[in-house]
Design an enzyme around this catalytic site. Structure first.
Site, PDB file in Angstrom:
ATOM      1  N   LYS A 176       0.895  -1.193  -0.241  1.00 44.97           N
ATOM      2  CA  LYS A 176      -0.212  -0.169   0.276  1.00 44.97           C
ATOM      3  C   LYS A 176       0.812   0.979  -0.242  1.00 44.97           C
ATOM      4  O   LYS A 176       1.456   1.723   0.874  1.00 44.97           O
ATOM      5  CB  LYS A 176      -1.053   0.515   1.095  1.00 44.97           C
ATOM      6  CG  LYS A 176      -1.983   1.105   0.575  1.00 44.97           C
ATOM      7  CD  LYS A 176      -2.271   1.711   2.619  1.00 44.97           C
ATOM      8  CE  LYS A 176      -1.787   3.121   3.353  1.00 44.97           C
ATOM      9  NZ  LYS A 176      -2.039   4.021   2.347  1.00 44.97           N
ATOM     10  N   GLU A 252       9.804   0.976  10.200  1.00 47.33           N
ATOM     11  CA  GLU A 252      10.987   2.605   9.695  1.00 47.33           C
ATOM     12  C   GLU A 252      10.250   4.096  10.314  1.00 47.33           C
ATOM     13  O   GLU A 252       9.688   4.313   9.283  1.00 47.33           O
ATOM     14  CB  GLU A 252      11.503   2.382   8.763  1.00 47.33           C
ATOM     15  CG  GLU A 252      12.483   0.749   8.518  1.00 47.33           C
ATOM     16  CD  GLU A 252      13.578   1.422   8.807  1.00 47.33           C
ATOM     17  OE1 GLU A 252      14.266   1.482   9.585  1.00 47.33           O
ATOM     18  OE2 GLU A 252      14.414   0.209   9.001  1.00 47.33           O
ATOM     19  N   CYS A 286      13.602  10.724   6.150  1.00 43.11           N
ATOM     20  CA  CYS A 286      13.452  10.480   7.311  1.00 43.11           C
ATOM     21  C   CYS A 286      15.089  11.034   8.448  1.00 43.11           C
ATOM     22  O   CYS A 286      15.304  10.804   9.491  1.00 43.11           O
ATOM     23  CB  CYS A 286      13.121   8.984   8.230  1.00 43.11           C
ATOM     24  SG  CYS A 286      14.080   8.184   6.542  1.00 43.11           S
ATOM     25  N   GLU A 387      10.590  16.481  14.740  1.00 45.24           N
ATOM     26  CA  GLU A 387      10.794  16.280  13.089  1.00 45.24           C
ATOM     27  C   GLU A 387      10.012  16.804  12.623  1.00 45.24           C
ATOM     28  O   GLU A 387       9.343  17.019  12.380  1.00 45.24           O
ATOM     29  CB  GLU A 387      10.717  14.623  12.695  1.00 45.24           C
ATOM     30  CG  GLU A 387      10.588  14.486  11.096  1.00 45.24           C
ATOM     31  CD  GLU A 387      10.319  12.821  10.765  1.00 45.24           C
ATOM     32  OE1 GLU A 387       9.115  12.237  11.512  1.00 45.24           O
ATOM     33  OE2 GLU A 387      10.873  11.830  10.546  1.00 45.24           O
TER      34      GLU A 387
HETATM   35  P1  NAD Z   1       2.835   8.626   7.658  1.00 43.07           P
HETATM   36  O1  NAD Z   1       2.632   7.895   8.674  1.00 43.07           O
HETATM   37  O2  NAD Z   1       1.899   9.317   7.365  1.00 43.07           O
HETATM   38  O3  NAD Z   1       2.608   7.365   6.594  1.00 43.07           O
HETATM   39  C1  NAD Z   1       2.797   5.766   6.462  1.00 43.07           C
HETATM   40  C2  NAD Z   1       1.928   4.788   5.844  1.00 43.07           C
HETATM   41  O4  NAD Z   1       1.392   4.810   6.156  1.00 43.07           O
HETATM   42  C3  NAD Z   1       1.099   5.679   4.320  1.00 43.07           C
HETATM   43  O5  NAD Z   1       1.137   5.000   3.166  1.00 43.07           O
HETATM   44  C4  NAD Z   1      -0.185   6.010   5.081  1.00 43.07           C
HETATM   45  O6  NAD Z   1      -0.896   5.410   4.595  1.00 43.07           O
HETATM   46  C5  NAD Z   1      -0.365   4.809   6.262  1.00 43.07           C
HETATM   47  N1  NAD Z   1      -1.072   4.807   7.449  1.00 43.07           N
HETATM   48  C6  NAD Z   1      -1.291   6.200   7.882  1.00 43.07           C
HETATM   49  N2  NAD Z   1      -2.064   5.440   8.773  1.00 43.07           N
HETATM   50  C7  NAD Z   1      -2.455   4.186   8.488  1.00 43.07           C
HETATM   51  C8  NAD Z   1      -2.832   3.154   9.797  1.00 43.07           C
HETATM   52  N3  NAD Z   1      -3.535   2.993  11.386  1.00 43.07           N
HETATM   53  N4  NAD Z   1      -1.938   2.018   9.744  1.00 43.07           N
HETATM   54  C9  NAD Z   1      -1.822   1.718   8.935  1.00 43.07           C
HETATM   55  N5  NAD Z   1      -1.415   2.245   7.687  1.00 43.07           N
HETATM   56  C10 NAD Z   1      -1.288   4.180   7.868  1.00 43.07           C
HETATM   57  O7  NAD Z   1       4.349   8.982   7.111  1.00 43.07           O
HETATM   58  P2  NAD Z   1       4.328   9.977   5.389  1.00 43.07           P
HETATM   59  O8  NAD Z   1       3.887  11.293   6.158  1.00 43.07           O
HETATM   60  O9  NAD Z   1       4.242   9.312   4.220  1.00 43.07           O
HETATM   61  O10 NAD Z   1       5.567   9.897   5.772  1.00 43.07           O
HETATM   62  C11 NAD Z   1       6.875  10.354   6.978  1.00 43.07           C
HETATM   63  C12 NAD Z   1       7.171  10.023   7.949  1.00 43.07           C
HETATM   64  O11 NAD Z   1       7.796   8.697   7.715  1.00 43.07           O
HETATM   65  C13 NAD Z   1       8.342  10.690   8.393  1.00 43.07           C
HETATM   66  O12 NAD Z   1       8.323  10.281  10.177  1.00 43.07           O
HETATM   67  C14 NAD Z   1       9.568  10.263   8.090  1.00 43.07           C
HETATM   68  O13 NAD Z   1      10.169   9.760   9.250  1.00 43.07           O
HETATM   69  C15 NAD Z   1       9.217   8.495   7.824  1.00 43.07           C
HETATM   70  N6  NAD Z   1      10.126   7.603   6.850  1.00 43.07           N
HETATM   71  C16 NAD Z   1      11.234   6.818   7.985  1.00 43.07           C
HETATM   72  C17 NAD Z   1      11.820   6.067   7.118  1.00 43.07           C
HETATM   73  C18 NAD Z   1      12.735   5.626   8.139  1.00 43.07           C
HETATM   74  O14 NAD Z   1      13.360   4.492   6.866  1.00 43.07           O
HETATM   75  N7  NAD Z   1      13.503   5.252   8.781  1.00 43.07           N
HETATM   76  C19 NAD Z   1      12.352   6.897   5.868  1.00 43.07           C
HETATM   77  C20 NAD Z   1      11.496   7.167   5.345  1.00 43.07           C
HETATM   78  C21 NAD Z   1       9.808   8.030   5.844  1.00 43.07           C
END
Ligand code: NAD
Length: 484
Positions: A176, A252, A286, A387
């Protein structure tokens, strides 16, 4: 490609499938609608899991000669390389990042598939010496159906980071993508199919995290969950797994990563690395080097050079060759970053440059924000702790090594850290003392498919990339045989 409205479906059981409703996908540099994708529901999630379960029940993929399975993944890697420019263009048009960065992401994804293609026939068990006339050994088996939930900042690369090892281990997959950036994930499934993945082995459903992601995470037909996203979403996923259907998971999550510049550092390199770490992908990373910790003796020299470099970064549509900084991914994301600019000022940090919406006519339709530097930040400030996920760095000073490490570690996150020094003892001591999953010395940021993307503290659980990640996509079975 960027002006033509594309229609996509979910990719389930080897074919595109429409949903009941659609979402418009926008180009963040112009605001123009570029595609329509299904706004998936729990029923779509169920259909994708059913397809993946059927594909797992069929031994064709999981019992395939592992070398042959590797060849399919290698073919997928080749197809990604062959289509790299189209994929990068789609990524830039959907996510906003400069084409040069998108192309690097796509090629990195291809290399990730290459790496795990080679690992397919090296997922060994072991024999264990036990008393008596017995043979005792372990098998490493695929988990079954794995669900992969990706973020919007590196849509293609981060999807491949967990999909590739899952497939290598013989799992079947439901992916997804983030609701803002689904386009290249669908292309990945199409290319996978073209490469020879059997029907249902790689499925993609598009739609909101709340309904769709939640359904996948708690689904009794899903055997492992791999989330890359925010800490908040990570907590929701853990709760959902605990409340519904226990299974292994990898998280992650976010970071508030320090770039620590010691007084003996090569300042020219440090300035360049800190600019790349802070403003690549408009800081939506991230592993962004969003905190810059300077020894007090170099503060002024560093800041002058850093400000000059940051102000010279060219902003524009990612499709233009000279662009260094693209827009933020959405209006909501820009608003959230602007909020942090206000918070930082209110807390007493000094805004040295940027943080405002550019007035240029050609940037008007997009979610652009000028790259910002906060100086005189102290560890207790929210701009030092949270962040921001945008083009904003927070500059702080330290007095000596211990002070540097104390400040670098004084956050809840623990993902990535940069150290700038010519002194070996300082470099390796810092590598030991920093509470993070990854440390890089004298360059920032850098990682490879073959090295662990690891985390500490609130930045996550589990490892992506490297052979170590394969442990998260397999389960160990112990077998005992009485011989005599
Ligand atoms: P987000 O947490 O809003 O969304 C990530 C994914 O989770 C999306 O596909 C979203 O639709 C889904 N999602 C949201 N709520 C959910 C739920 N309740 N159950 C299951 N899935 C759900 O993150 P974002 O805004 O897309 O990305 C930014 C974040 O991701 C930042 O915090 C960044 O640091 C982190 N990130 C981490 C890494 C890493 O490798 N550590 C890499 C890239 C981004």
């Amino acid at each position: 490609m960027e002006t033509e409205l594309q229609q996509y479906g979910h990719f389930i059981a080897g074919a595109m499938r429409d949903g009941d409703a659609t979402t418009e996908i926008k180009n963040p540099a112009t605001g123009e609608t570029i595609a329509q994708v299904p706004k998936g529901t729990a029923d779509d999630a169920d259909a994708a899991v059913d397809a993946a379960r059927d594909a797992f029940a069929d031994p064709e993929w999981r019992r395939m000669d592992p070398t042959a399975r590797g060849r399919v993944l290698l073919k997928l890697a080749q197809l990604i390389f062959q289509n790299d420019k189209d994929l990068a263009k789609a990524e830039t048009t959907n996510q906003g990042k400069p084409f040069r960065e998108a192309l690097a992401d796509v090629r990195y994804a291809a290399q990730t598939f290459e790496f795990y293609a080679g690992a397919c026939d090296k997922i060994n068990g072991e024999t264990i010496p036990v008393p008596g006339n017995r043979l005792n050994y372990t098998l490493r088996e695929p988990l079954g159906v794995t669900a992969h939930i990706a973020p919007w900042n590196f849509p293609f690369q981060l999807a491949s980071r967990s999909v590739a090892p899952a497939l290598a281990a013989g799992n079947t997959v439901v992916l997804k993508p983030a609701s803002l950036t689904p386009l290249t994930a669908i292309r990945m499934a199409q290319l996978g199919h073209e490469a020879g993945l059997p029907e249902g082995v790689l499925n993609v459903v598009t739609g909101p995290g709340g309904e769709l992601g939640n359904r996948l995470v708690g689904h009794s037909g899903v055997d492992g969950v791999y989330l890359t996203g925010s800490v908040e979403t990570g907590k929701q996923v853990v709760q959902e797994i605990g409340a519904s259907h226990i299974k292994p998971f990898t998280l992650e999550l976010g970071g508030k990563n320090p770039n620590v510049v010691f007084p003996d550092a090569n300042l020219e390199y440090a300035v360049k690395g800190c600019a790349l770490g802070g403003y690549m992908n408009a800081g939506q990373m991230c592993w962004a080097g969003s905190r810059i910790l300077l020894h007090e003796s170099i503060h002024n020299d560093f800041l002058d050079a850093f400000q000059a470099r940051v102000e010279s970064l060219r902003m524009g549509s990612g499709l233009e060759k000279e662009t260094y900084l693209g827009p933020l991914v959405s209006a909501g994301q820009r608003k959230s970053v602007e909020e942090y600019i206000k918070i930082g000022k209110k807390e007493g940090a000094v805004l040295v440059t940027g943080g405002n919406v550019p007035k240029d006519k050609d940037l008007k339709g997009g979610h652009f924000l000028k790259p910002a530097i906060f100086d005189q930040v102290t560890p207790d400030m929210r701009v030092a702790q949270e962040e921001i996920f945008g083009p904003v760095t927070s500059v702080m000073t330290f007095t000596d090594y211990d002070d540097a490490i104390r400040q670098a570690n004084a956050v809840d996150f623990g993902l990535y850290a940069g150290v700038w020094t010519k002194d070996l003892a300082t470099a390796h001591s810092a590598a030991r003392d920093l509470e993070v999953g990854m440390v890089t010395i004298n360059e920032f940021p850098i990682t490879f498919p073959q090295t662990p993307f690891a985390s500490a503290k609130q930045s996550g659980i589990g490892i992506e990339q490297s052979l170590l990640a394969l442990d998260h996509y397999t389960r160990v079975k112990n077998v005992n045989v009485r011989i005599g």
